[in-house]
Design a protein around this motif. Structure first.
Motif, PDB file in Angstrom:
ATOM      1  N   GLY A 159       5.774  15.579 -18.518  1.00 26.78           N
ATOM      2  CA  GLY A 159       4.575  14.752 -18.394  1.00 26.78           C
ATOM      3  C   GLY A 159       4.181  14.439 -16.972  1.00 26.78           C
ATOM      4  N   TYR A 160       5.164  14.371 -16.065  1.00 30.37           N
ATOM      5  CA  TYR A 160       4.859  13.983 -14.685  1.00 30.37           C
ATOM      6  C   TYR A 160       4.982  15.147 -13.700  1.00 30.37           C
ATOM      7  N   SER A 161       5.096  16.376 -14.212  1.00 29.98           N
ATOM      8  CA  SER A 161       5.288  17.527 -13.314  1.00 29.98           C
ATOM      9  C   SER A 161       4.072  17.751 -12.404  1.00 29.98           C
ATOM     10  N   GLU A 162       2.870  17.524 -12.944  1.00 30.70           N
ATOM     11  CA  GLU A 162       1.666  17.711 -12.113  1.00 30.70           C
ATOM     12  C   GLU A 162       1.587  16.674 -10.996  1.00 30.70           C
ATOM     13  N   ASP A 163       2.223  15.524 -11.218  1.00 29.10           N
ATOM     14  CA  ASP A 163       2.273  14.496 -10.174  1.00 29.10           C
ATOM     15  C   ASP A 163       3.358  14.800  -9.144  1.00 29.10           C
ATOM     16  N   GLU A 164       4.129  15.860  -9.392  1.00 31.94           N
ATOM     17  CA  GLU A 164       5.264  16.238  -8.531  1.00 31.94           C
ATOM     18  C   GLU A 164       6.272  15.096  -8.405  1.00 31.94           C
ATOM     19  N   ILE A 165       6.571  14.475  -9.565  1.00 29.71           N
ATOM     20  CA  ILE A 165       7.625  13.455  -9.640  1.00 29.71           C
ATOM     21  C   ILE A 165       8.841  14.100 -10.306  1.00 29.71           C
ATOM     22  N   GLY A 220       0.788  -1.234   0.000  1.00 31.12           N
ATOM     23  CA  GLY A 220       0.000   0.000   0.000  1.00 31.12           C
ATOM     24  C   GLY A 220       0.813   1.273   0.000  1.00 31.12           C
ATOM     25  N   ALA A 221       2.111   1.167   0.285  1.00 28.47           N
ATOM     26  CA  ALA A 221       2.984   2.355   0.231  1.00 28.47           C
ATOM     27  C   ALA A 221       3.459   2.548  -1.212  1.00 28.47           C
ATOM     28  N   GLY A 222       3.989   3.734  -1.504  1.00 30.52           N
ATOM     29  CA  GLY A 222       4.501   4.023  -2.835  1.00 30.52           C
ATOM     30  C   GLY A 222       6.000   3.786  -2.921  1.00 30.52           C
ATOM     31  N   LEU A 223       6.530   3.983  -4.120  1.00 26.11           N
ATOM     32  CA  LEU A 223       7.985   3.895  -4.358  1.00 26.11           C
ATOM     33  C   LEU A 223       8.523   5.313  -4.493  1.00 26.11           C
ATOM     34  N   THR A 277      17.362   2.992 -23.800  1.00 26.28           N
ATOM     35  CA  THR A 277      16.330   4.026 -23.958  1.00 26.28           C
ATOM     36  C   THR A 277      14.931   3.454 -23.744  1.00 26.28           C
ATOM     37  N   ILE A 278      14.608   2.391 -24.483  1.00 30.66           N
ATOM     38  CA  ILE A 278      13.275   1.803 -24.368  1.00 30.66           C
ATOM     39  C   ILE A 278      13.109   1.123 -23.010  1.00 30.66           C
ATOM     40  N   GLY A 279      14.169   0.470 -22.530  1.00 31.45           N
ATOM     41  CA  GLY A 279      14.127  -0.175 -21.209  1.00 31.45           C
ATOM     42  C   GLY A 279      13.708   0.777 -20.099  1.00 31.45           C
ATOM     43  N   PRO A 280      14.423   1.902 -19.924  1.00 30.87           N
ATOM     44  CA  PRO A 280      14.021   2.865 -18.895  1.00 30.87           C
ATOM     45  C   PRO A 280      12.595   3.402 -19.081  1.00 30.87           C
ATOM     46  N   MET A 281      12.164   3.550 -20.327  1.00 33.77           N
ATOM     47  CA  MET A 281      10.796   4.015 -20.577  1.00 33.77           C
ATOM     48  C   MET A 281       9.788   2.981 -20.064  1.00 33.77           C
ATOM     49  N   LEU A 282      10.019   1.698 -20.393  1.00 33.53           N
ATOM     50  CA  LEU A 282       9.094   0.636 -19.976  1.00 33.53           C
ATOM     51  C   LEU A 282       9.095   0.443 -18.461  1.00 33.53           C
ATOM     52  N   VAL A 283      10.280   0.479 -17.864  1.00 30.25           N
ATOM     53  CA  VAL A 283      10.390   0.308 -16.412  1.00 30.25           C
ATOM     54  C   VAL A 283       9.653   1.450 -15.698  1.00 30.25           C
ATOM     55  N   THR A 284       9.860   2.671 -16.169  1.00 32.94           N
ATOM     56  CA  THR A 284       9.204   3.826 -15.553  1.00 32.94           C
ATOM     57  C   THR A 284       7.688   3.717 -15.665  1.00 32.94           C
ATOM     58  N   LYS A 285       7.194   3.321 -16.828  1.00 31.97           N
ATOM     59  CA  LYS A 285       5.740   3.169 -17.006  1.00 31.97           C
ATOM     60  C   LYS A 285       5.171   2.149 -16.027  1.00 31.97           C
ATOM     61  N   ALA A 286       5.887   1.047 -15.829  1.00 33.22           N
ATOM     62  CA  ALA A 286       5.397  -0.005 -14.936  1.00 33.22           C
ATOM     63  C   ALA A 286       5.368   0.434 -13.473  1.00 33.22           C
ATOM     64  N   PHE A 287       6.340   1.267 -13.079  1.00 36.28           N
ATOM     65  CA  PHE A 287       6.425   1.688 -11.677  1.00 36.28           C
ATOM     66  C   PHE A 287       5.773   3.048 -11.421  1.00 36.28           C
ATOM     67  N   LEU A 288       5.239   3.656 -12.464  1.00 38.75           N
ATOM     68  CA  LEU A 288       4.621   4.978 -12.319  1.00 38.75           C
ATOM     69  C   LEU A 288       3.493   5.010 -11.276  1.00 38.75           C
ATOM     70  N   PRO A 289       2.602   4.004 -11.235  1.00 40.25           N
ATOM     71  CA  PRO A 289       1.554   4.049 -10.201  1.00 40.25           C
ATOM     72  C   PRO A 289       2.119   4.116  -8.787  1.00 40.25           C
ATOM     73  N   LEU A 290       3.240   3.424  -8.542  1.00 39.64           N
ATOM     74  CA  LEU A 290       3.855   3.451  -7.213  1.00 39.64           C
ATOM     75  C   LEU A 290       4.533   4.788  -6.933  1.00 39.64           C
ATOM     76  N   LEU A 291       5.134   5.390  -7.959  1.00 37.84           N
ATOM     77  CA  LEU A 291       5.743   6.717  -7.802  1.00 37.84           C
ATOM     78  C   LEU A 291       4.671   7.764  -7.530  1.00 37.84           C
ATOM     79  N   ARG A 292       3.557   7.666  -8.258  1.00 36.57           N
ATOM     80  CA  ARG A 292       2.441   8.603  -8.034  1.00 36.57           C
ATOM     81  C   ARG A 292       1.894   8.462  -6.609  1.00 36.57           C
ATOM     82  N   LYS A 293       1.794   7.223  -6.172  1.00 38.34           N
ATOM     83  CA  LYS A 293       1.270   6.976  -4.820  1.00 38.34           C
ATOM     84  C   LYS A 293       2.201   7.592  -3.777  1.00 38.34           C
ATOM     85  N   ALA A 294       3.505   7.427  -3.976  1.00 45.28           N
ATOM     86  CA  ALA A 294       4.486   7.999  -3.037  1.00 45.28           C
ATOM     87  C   ALA A 294       4.354   9.516  -2.991  1.00 45.28           C
ATOM     88  N   SER A 295       4.198  10.127  -4.156  1.00 45.45           N
ATOM     89  CA  SER A 295       4.068  11.578  -4.229  1.00 45.45           C
ATOM     90  C   SER A 295       2.801  12.053  -3.525  1.00 45.45           C
TER      91      SER A 295
END
Length: 254
Positions: free
Chosen positions: A193-199, A85-88, A119-137
């Motif tokens: 793209g993620y500035s509004e999420d404060e990431i 339940g916590a974020g990353l 390049t593509i690797g970091p993009m895919l990894v970030t997309k997968a962990f984005l919900p956890l980063l948003r939750k942390a923020s």
């Protein structure tokens, strides 16, 4: 000062990635969770990680192949379950490969493989962990942006700086340079793209470091580079969002 509750590092079985894990665990106020990911934790290169994990209950080794969407998703699921339940707070996209090449010897296959990894690797990894980063923020009481709240750090290279083209005389590395220049643009796009999420989103040049990739001739030890990187990450804020900095926090030209 860096005070992230949870940190995930890709490519953490050697070099800078392994040292990041080691120094994060060595902090007096270490994170509650340190996720060390690599392609093959069971292989010979995973032994040092296993040794660290045996000594630190905060550390969890997670298999993650940064070019394989199903592997990335499985890792995200495992990390989500562990965090309960916590974020990353901090994602460090460190996994990368390099190939020696010239304009004459460069091949479409190598160019594709390096883009896929760097390049593509970091993009895919970030997309997968984005919900956890948003939750942390969202859950953080902190105002503004920081690496302790929610951040994406893409480990880049001054070799990908179009202005500087670092160390051209020592090696042309065409596909590596192009892939890192592309990673820099991805970082800029993420910062918008993620500035509004404060990431907070940063491209980081770790220096020319004494690793398998960097060679023994490099001027910086892994220990010195990572010590400075962690200090720099502790000082970054919203004013640094979308920038390209080196291990000491100085701006690197695009």
């Amino acid at each position: 000062m860096l005070n992230a509750r949870s940190v995930l590092v890709t490519g953490s079985n050697r070099g800078i990635g392994l040292e990041l894990i080691r120094q994060l665990l060595g902090k007096s106020k270490r994170p509650e969770w340190v996720f060390a990911t690599c392609r093959d934790p069971e292989g010979p290169r995973g032994q040092e990680l296993k040794g660290l994990a045996a000594k630190h209950h905060e550390m969890k080794i997670v298999p993650l192949e940064a070019t394989d969407p199903s592997s990335i998703q499985a890792a995200a699921t495992e990390v989500t379950e562990t965090l309960q339940g916590a974020g990353l707070n901090l994602l460090i996209n460190n996994a990368a490969i390099a190939r020696l090449s010239t304009l004459e010897s460069e091949t479409p296959e190598d160019m594709s493989e390096l883009y896929k990894n760097n390049t593509i690797g970091p993009m895919l990894v970030t997309k997968a962990f984005l919900p956890l980063l948003r939750k942390a923020s969202q859950k953080s009481p902190q105002k503004g942006m920081s690496c302790s709240k929610a951040a994406i750090v893409n480990v880049s290279s001054e070799g990908g700086s179009i202005t500087n083209v670092l160390m051209w005389d020592l090696g042309h590395f065409i596909s590596y340079r192009c892939s890192k220049a592309a990673l820099n643009m991805l970082t800029r796009c993420q910062s918008l793209g993620y500035s509004e999420d404060e990431i907070l989103c940063i491209a980081l040049h770790p220096g020319w470091v004494q690793t398998d990739m960097g060679s023994s001739e490099a001027p910086l030890t892994v220990d010195a580079s990572v010590r400075a990187i962690l200090k720099t990450l502790g000082h970054l804020s919203e004013k640094d969002n979308g920038t390209f900095v080196n291990w000491e926090g100085s701006a690197v030209p695009w």
